[in-house]
Design an enzyme around this catalytic site. Sequence first.
Site, mmCIF file in Angstrom:
data_model
loop_
_atom_site.group_PDB
_atom_site.id
_atom_site.type_symbol
_atom_site.label_atom_id
_atom_site.label_comp_id
_atom_site.label_asym_id
_atom_site.label_seq_id
_atom_site.Cartn_x
_atom_site.Cartn_y
_atom_site.Cartn_z
ATOM 1 N N ASP A 1 0.888 -0.563 -0.127
ATOM 2 C CA ASP A 1 0.266 0.278 0.238
ATOM 3 C C ASP A 1 1.026 1.242 -0.016
ATOM 4 O O ASP A 1 1.900 1.550 1.061
ATOM 5 C CB ASP A 1 -0.823 0.079 1.284
ATOM 6 C CG ASP A 1 -1.617 1.037 1.394
ATOM 7 O OD1 ASP A 1 -2.720 1.256 0.338
ATOM 8 O OD2 ASP A 1 -1.634 1.272 2.243
ATOM 9 N N GLU B 1 1.536 -0.568 -4.749
ATOM 10 C CA GLU B 1 0.698 0.557 -5.503
ATOM 11 C C GLU B 1 1.520 1.910 -5.055
ATOM 12 O O GLU B 1 1.496 2.733 -4.211
ATOM 13 C CB GLU B 1 -0.667 0.763 -4.184
ATOM 14 C CG GLU B 1 -1.681 1.664 -4.717
ATOM 15 C CD GLU B 1 -1.870 2.214 -3.794
ATOM 16 O OE1 GLU B 1 -3.714 3.308 -3.785
ATOM 17 O OE2 GLU B 1 -0.985 2.511 -2.252
HETATM 18 C C1 NOJ Z 1 -4.638 2.757 -0.351
HETATM 19 C C2 NOJ Z 1 -5.768 1.965 -0.468
HETATM 20 O O1 NOJ Z 1 -5.849 0.709 -1.643
HETATM 21 C C3 NOJ Z 1 -6.742 2.543 0.290
HETATM 22 O O2 NOJ Z 1 -7.760 2.138 0.216
HETATM 23 C C4 NOJ Z 1 -6.091 3.414 0.776
HETATM 24 O O3 NOJ Z 1 -7.285 3.980 1.519
HETATM 25 C C5 NOJ Z 1 -5.199 4.468 1.388
HETATM 26 N N1 NOJ Z 1 -3.925 3.777 0.821
HETATM 27 C C6 NOJ Z 1 -3.944 4.862 2.489
HETATM 28 O O4 NOJ Z 1 -3.783 3.184 2.797
#
Ligand code: NOJ
Length: 564
Positions: free
Chosen positions: A210, A284
């Site tokens: 993440d 991500e």
């Molecule tokens: C990306 C995640 O996919 C999302 O759902 C989240 O709110 C943010 N990162 C913060 O962790």
Amino acid sequence: MTKKQISWWRNAAIYQVYPRSFQDSNGDGEGDLQGVISRLDYLKSLGIDAIWLSPFYTSPNKDGGYDVSNPRDVDPRFGTMNDAEELIHAAHNRDLRIIVDIVPNHFSTEHVWFKEAVASPAGSPARARFHFYDGRGESGEIPPNNWCSIFGGPAWSRVTESDGTPGQWYLHLFDSTQADLNWENSDVHEDFEKTLRFWLDKGVDGFRIDVAHGLAKEEILKDHRDPEGLTRALRLDISDMPREEREFLLSDVPFFDREGVHEIYRNWRKIFDSYPGERMSVAEAWVHPSSRATRYVRSDELHQIFNFDFLIAEWNADFLKQAVEKTIREVSAVDAPATWVLCNHDSPRLVTRLGGGEEGRIKARAMALLTQALPGGIYIFQGEELGLEDSPIPDDRRQDPVFFRTKGVDKGRDGARIPIPWNSELKHFGFTAGEPWLPMPSHWSSLAVNKQTEKNCHLELYKDSLRIRKELYLDRKIRSEKVKKSSEFLTWIDVPEGILAFSRDEFFVLYANTTGNAITLKLESRHLYNEIVLSSSEGALSQDGTLHLPAHTTVWLVILNRAG
Ligand code: NOJ
């Protein structure tokens, strides 16, 4: 692994389960791990290779579990550690791999470290694990800099010191309950390495990282020239900012995509590689320009990075062709596979994005067939295979912190998180025996899993495409042992405007008509003997050297040799 085999993750179809919305097993209105276990046969029947589970760790759930208070335990809302182990085991028994989330940018303010930090004085080692600073102004009432939270509002919150006075500020790029970790602190490194090993020891096959581009921060005490503009520019999925303005703002973000993140991933890669069975990782990371994404997938770093081009793509041949060309060119340079993502839990569902309703669904089917024919790995968000769309949610039922932090200006991401309709005959479509945490629209009954059995329905299209993708292309290629990497095999075919066509090797051809009109095209002579193995809508016809393509349609052709 012998040299000739392709690593499983290079071309994998990975299905994202958002556990809270997948299947409830205990009637509390929220999905859980036993629910996922009960649906493993369904997942297997889709023809996917792996399941990526969004967080199920201990969390106060202020941001759908991305506010982790204990990354090495299971939140009781989702079940127990035994359930997690059972799920990994049961998935493996079905030859399905399990990818889990890791959330290294921040911890929940309920994490024991944060509580300890608040209880400790300024300058203490406990505070050094986060970004604590004194405020500016006479009594420290102004935050240390002017950065905005990506969820809206300021990126800093002030703590009350143990003597009751207003104290230092801590950084949170997201919700105020998600305190950013300081990756210059060795405790942080050690703790995350421990978490990786914890789940690797339990048998997980990989991690989705993440906010992978966010761990290293620079110039933390300096104001940004346009903090609000920057926040809008960063929300690529919803922002309608002019391109030049966005590019200018994204060209230098002090908290994203800094050089410091790469050392972290080089260390993590050593950990992944020390385990048997090709464990993988996917970042991500929204970076700009997109060519910088390749830096995350250099051979000693991570395995994949989400390519979000299709997450915001229009159904437009030119746009799509450019995105495909650019992606393949970029990742080939570092010998990484491309990835393709059409939607996820943070963005509007594909059907909605493409206009909604029947036309949205028709385009979504065509888009899915295009995506699944591309070289590389694909990610499918739960419910995408059913053709679900976002549905209006009354404000008093919304849960996304984005809604609250923007005071309702941005409705947030709940629309894509509505639970899955399994059975049209059952209360709440079989998702829960209780009250679903988000309301489920009654008109979804026709999209429920039990209703989608007819040959041409959305679900069957996905099952067919995933099966044919594997049989036709991947298995055949692996058997022939010709391919070492997936990114080399795409040749564009000349077509009129609004159409997109390519071949992969000598036996697979794709045509996509992104226009609202049917069209008949002349096929290339080497493609004359063919069979349409899949079409996103009815009426496609290949006959006498021509191909008839209905509006908004993608077809897959297999080229036969003359002998048949
Ligand atoms: C990306 C995640 O996919 C999302 O759902 C989240 O709110 C943010 N990162 C913060 O962790």
